[in-house]
Design an enzyme around this catalytic site. Structure first.
Site, PDB file in Angstrom:
ATOM      1  N   ASN A 215       0.779  -1.238   0.000  1.00 23.77           N
ATOM      2  CA  ASN A 215       0.000   0.000   0.000  1.00 23.77           C
ATOM      3  C   ASN A 215       0.809   1.286   0.000  1.00 23.77           C
ATOM      4  O   ASN A 215       0.293   2.322   0.389  1.00 23.77           O
ATOM      5  CB  ASN A 215      -1.001   0.010   1.159  1.00 23.77           C
ATOM      6  CG  ASN A 215      -2.050  -1.060   1.011  1.00 23.77           C
ATOM      7  OD1 ASN A 215      -2.305  -1.537  -0.082  1.00 23.77           O
ATOM      8  ND2 ASN A 215      -2.646  -1.466   2.113  1.00 23.77           N
TER       9      ASN A 215
ATOM     10  N   THR B  70      -4.845  -6.690  -1.170  1.00 23.36           N
ATOM     11  CA  THR B  70      -3.512  -6.756  -1.764  1.00 23.36           C
ATOM     12  C   THR B  70      -2.617  -7.662  -0.933  1.00 23.36           C
ATOM     13  O   THR B  70      -1.798  -8.403  -1.463  1.00 23.36           O
ATOM     14  CB  THR B  70      -2.897  -5.349  -1.848  1.00 23.36           C
ATOM     15  OG1 THR B  70      -3.768  -4.510  -2.604  1.00 23.36           O
ATOM     16  CG2 THR B  70      -1.529  -5.378  -2.494  1.00 23.36           C
ATOM     17  N   GLY B  71      -2.797  -7.618   0.387  1.00 23.03           N
ATOM     18  CA  GLY B  71      -1.982  -8.444   1.263  1.00 23.03           C
ATOM     19  C   GLY B  71      -2.120  -9.925   0.967  1.00 23.03           C
ATOM     20  O   GLY B  71      -1.126 -10.655   0.936  1.00 23.03           O
TER      21      GLY B  71
ATOM     22  N   HIS C 172      -4.233   0.896   9.641  1.00 19.48           N
ATOM     23  CA  HIS C 172      -2.836   0.825   9.218  1.00 19.48           C
ATOM     24  C   HIS C 172      -2.001   1.554  10.264  1.00 19.48           C
ATOM     25  O   HIS C 172      -2.541   2.317  11.062  1.00 19.48           O
ATOM     26  CB  HIS C 172      -2.619   1.500   7.860  1.00 19.48           C
ATOM     27  CG  HIS C 172      -3.369   0.871   6.738  1.00 19.48           C
ATOM     28  ND1 HIS C 172      -4.302   1.556   6.000  1.00 19.48           N
ATOM     29  CD2 HIS C 172      -3.318  -0.380   6.222  1.00 19.48           C
ATOM     30  CE1 HIS C 172      -4.804   0.759   5.070  1.00 19.48           C
ATOM     31  NE2 HIS C 172      -4.232  -0.419   5.178  1.00 19.48           N
TER      32      HIS C 172
ATOM     33  N   HIS D  76     -13.740  -6.080   0.799  1.00 20.26           N
ATOM     34  CA  HIS D  76     -12.831  -7.069   1.365  1.00 20.26           C
ATOM     35  C   HIS D  76     -13.522  -7.927   2.429  1.00 20.26           C
ATOM     36  O   HIS D  76     -14.467  -7.478   3.085  1.00 20.26           O
ATOM     37  CB  HIS D  76     -11.612  -6.395   1.988  1.00 20.26           C
ATOM     38  CG  HIS D  76     -10.748  -5.675   1.007  1.00 20.26           C
ATOM     39  ND1 HIS D  76     -10.596  -6.082  -0.287  1.00 20.26           N
ATOM     40  CD2 HIS D  76      -9.955  -4.564   1.153  1.00 20.26           C
ATOM     41  CE1 HIS D  76      -9.766  -5.265  -0.920  1.00 20.26           C
ATOM     42  NE2 HIS D  76      -9.371  -4.345  -0.069  1.00 20.26           N
TER      43      HIS D  76
END
Length: 201
Positions: free
Chosen positions: A16, A125-126, A160, A171
């Site tokens: 990110n 994305t992780g 985050h 998600h």
């Protein structure tokens, strides 16, 4: 999720494109080999590179010769900002190289996890990066994958480490976490859930 990056053997993947505005620069780029940059980050944080490219280029300097991974073809609205970011780095003779995720990779990874009960509109994305790491490396250590607002010690956590923007509603982060935890318990990867200072790395 307080921190989101994956340590893979001798490679460090970071997700990110973390901003450098809060004193993280000295820690973020030193050991990063690949950093992801979603097209939405290019649009939101850097105004699509429409007006000025300088903030984007300055933020990239900390990554030295890292690869910049972008899912340019995951949606039609992501293609243009991804190409704009790649051209910006090439035009500036920057040290970084942009990699675009192959559409078939994105499709197959999504199908793989859907078959394992991760019913997400879009994978994080992780999880894509963990999947990539598991296909390339013998040992995978995962840091910061925690989808809850309180840590294992019940202390409040931001989403985050650099912001507390809510996760994308597409998600299914608790489902992803459960799959990663099962992989941890079976020895496929190692999850670090507590303080990274005790991780021995």
């Amino acid at each position: 999720m307080s921190l989101l990056f994956v340590c893979v053997c001798v490679c460090m993947y970071r997700c990110n494109l973390p901003p450098l505005t809060r004193g993280y620069a000295e820690h973020i780029g030193k050991r990063t080999h690949l950093v992801t940059a979603n097209p939405s980050i290019i649009d939101k944080r850097f105004e699509g590179l429409e007006w000025s490219r300088r903030p984007f280029l300055e933020s990239m300097r900390v990554y030295n010769r890292s690869f910049i991974y972008m899912p340019a073809f995951s949606s039609y609205i992501g293609t243009e900002p991804s190409f704009r970011a790649a051209h910006t780095l090439v035009d500036a003779s920057a040290n970084q190289t942009v990699l675009f995720a192959h559409p078939e990779f994105l499709r197959h990874v999504s199908a793989f996890w859907a078959a394992r009960d991760v019913s997400a509109g879009r994978l994080t994305t992780g999880l894509f990066m963990v999947t990539l790491a598991l296909s390339l490396c013998d040992q995978v250590d995962v840091y910061g994958f925690w989808p809850f607002s309180h840590g294992p010690d019940n202390k409040p956590l931001s989403h985050h480490y650099y912001d507390n923007e809510p996760p994308n509603r597409y998600h299914a982060m608790p489902q992803e976490f459960l799959q990663l935890w099962q992989l941890h318990k079976s020895g496929v990867l190692r999850m670090q859930l507590g303080d990274c200072e005790g991780a021995g790395r």
